[in-house]
Design an enzyme around this catalytic site. Structure first.
Site, short mmCIF file in Angstrom:
data_model
loop_
_atom_site.label_atom_id
_atom_site.label_comp_id
_atom_site.label_asym_id
_atom_site.label_seq_id
_atom_site.Cartn_x
_atom_site.Cartn_y
_atom_site.Cartn_z
N VAL A 17 -25.32 46.42 -18.90
CA VAL A 17 -26.42 46.67 -19.83
C VAL A 17 -26.40 45.60 -20.91
O VAL A 17 -25.37 45.40 -21.58
CB VAL A 17 -26.28 48.06 -20.48
N THR A 42 -9.50 32.61 -29.67
CA THR A 42 -10.46 33.69 -29.84
C THR A 42 -11.84 33.11 -30.10
O THR A 42 -12.04 31.89 -30.03
CB THR A 42 -9.99 34.67 -30.94
N SER A 63 -3.06 38.93 -34.07
CA SER A 63 -2.16 38.23 -33.14
C SER A 63 -0.80 37.89 -33.76
O SER A 63 0.24 38.05 -33.11
CB SER A 63 -2.82 36.97 -32.59
N LYS A 109 -13.69 30.44 -26.58
CA LYS A 109 -13.13 30.77 -25.26
C LYS A 109 -13.79 30.02 -24.11
O LYS A 109 -13.16 29.82 -23.07
CB LYS A 109 -13.23 32.28 -25.01
#
Length: 277
Positions: A147, A60, A15, A64
């Site tokens: 999945v 991050t 970042s 979150k």
């Protein structure tokens, strides 16, 4: 002005490369962007310490979802997804946003045209999978299969499905034959799994030629899943591309100015020594 990215671990974060390139291109020479290691038990203290000279905070893992309860306002998209990756202060009000959805949409759409009747497959069922669900909704895919080992618990894609009004077919990992069939027939495959976890499935199927494969795990790159897609003639999208575009929206939210996309892309290419992003 100052800005930060927080998480644990955080030393690997790219970042600062993206945001500092943006500040330079925008002529914001007095702006800075730093990594800050914040453990879960330190998150509340960090958020309460955000001062008036902070333009924004990129969030991050693993924060979150936890950070949402510490903010004054949350945009509807982030509320629906159930994850915030950007905090923007305005006066004494801390607002939360999700730019991961934008990053996924832009990363896919700049690399391939997604048919409106496309069958999509999401590998994983946590925060990034929920953002992927919202992105696939914006791309107007026809149907989605998810999945995962488990679909339950706070922060799972099951809750995002309810909030976003987007249903997916849940396919458990233990039903390996069904999983392989979904992957073989998928028009869009997005892996939100941690580094190396998707390797198991990459060894068990061959994707459709012309399909779209995005692996959000970008270190190392290309992943086994990405290599498989390249060999099969799929449109392979790097997780670096998602990282770039989600950071572009963060820059716009924090600065109020259009992001210098190509300057940021160039900085990312230089930092990763990749030529195609």
């Amino acid at each position: 002005m100052r800005a930060f990215v927080i998480g644990q671990p955080i030393a690997h974060s790219l970042s600062p490369v993206l945001h500092e390139a943006a500040y330079e291109a925008l002529g914001l020479g007095d702006w800075s962007f730093s990594r800050v290691e914040v453990a879960p038990e330190q998150l509340e203290e960090f958020v309460s310490s955000i001062s008036s000279d902070v333009a924004g905070v990129a969030v991050t893992m693993p924060h979150k979802q936890q950070v949402m309860g510490l903010l004054d306002a949350i945009e509807p998209l982030a509320e629906g997804v159930g994850a915030v990756n950007t905090i923007v202060p305005a006066g004494k009000v801390l607002s939360g946003f999700n730019t991961d959805v934008h990053g996924i949409v832009k990363a896919i759409s700049e690399n391939a045209q997604v048919p409106k009747d496309a069958r999509a497959v999401i590998l994983g069922a946590r925060a990034t999978a929920s953002s992927t669900l919202a992105a696939l909704g914006q791309l107007h895919v026809g149907s989605i299969a998810t999945v995962a080992r488990s679909f339950a618990g706070p922060g799972s894609i099951t809750f995002a499905e309810t909030r976003l009004g987007l249903a997916t077919e849940h396919v458990p990992w233990r039903d390996e034959e069904r999983v392989v069939e979904e992957l073989r027939s998928g028009d869009v495959i997005v892996s939100t799994l941690p580094t190396g976890v998707a390797d198991y499935w990459a060894e068990r199927f061959v994707p459709k030629s012309g399909s779209v494969i995005l692996d959000v795990s970008y270190n190392p790159w290309p992943s086994k899943l990405a290599k498989l897609g390249m060999e099969a003639g799929a449109h392979v999208v790097s997780g670096y591309s998602m990282l770039l575009h989600q950071a572009c929206l963060q820059v716009e939210l924090m600065t109020g100015r259009s992001a210098p996309v190509e300057a940021m892309r160039g900085a990312l290419k230089k930092a990763t020594m990749l030529t195609n992003l």
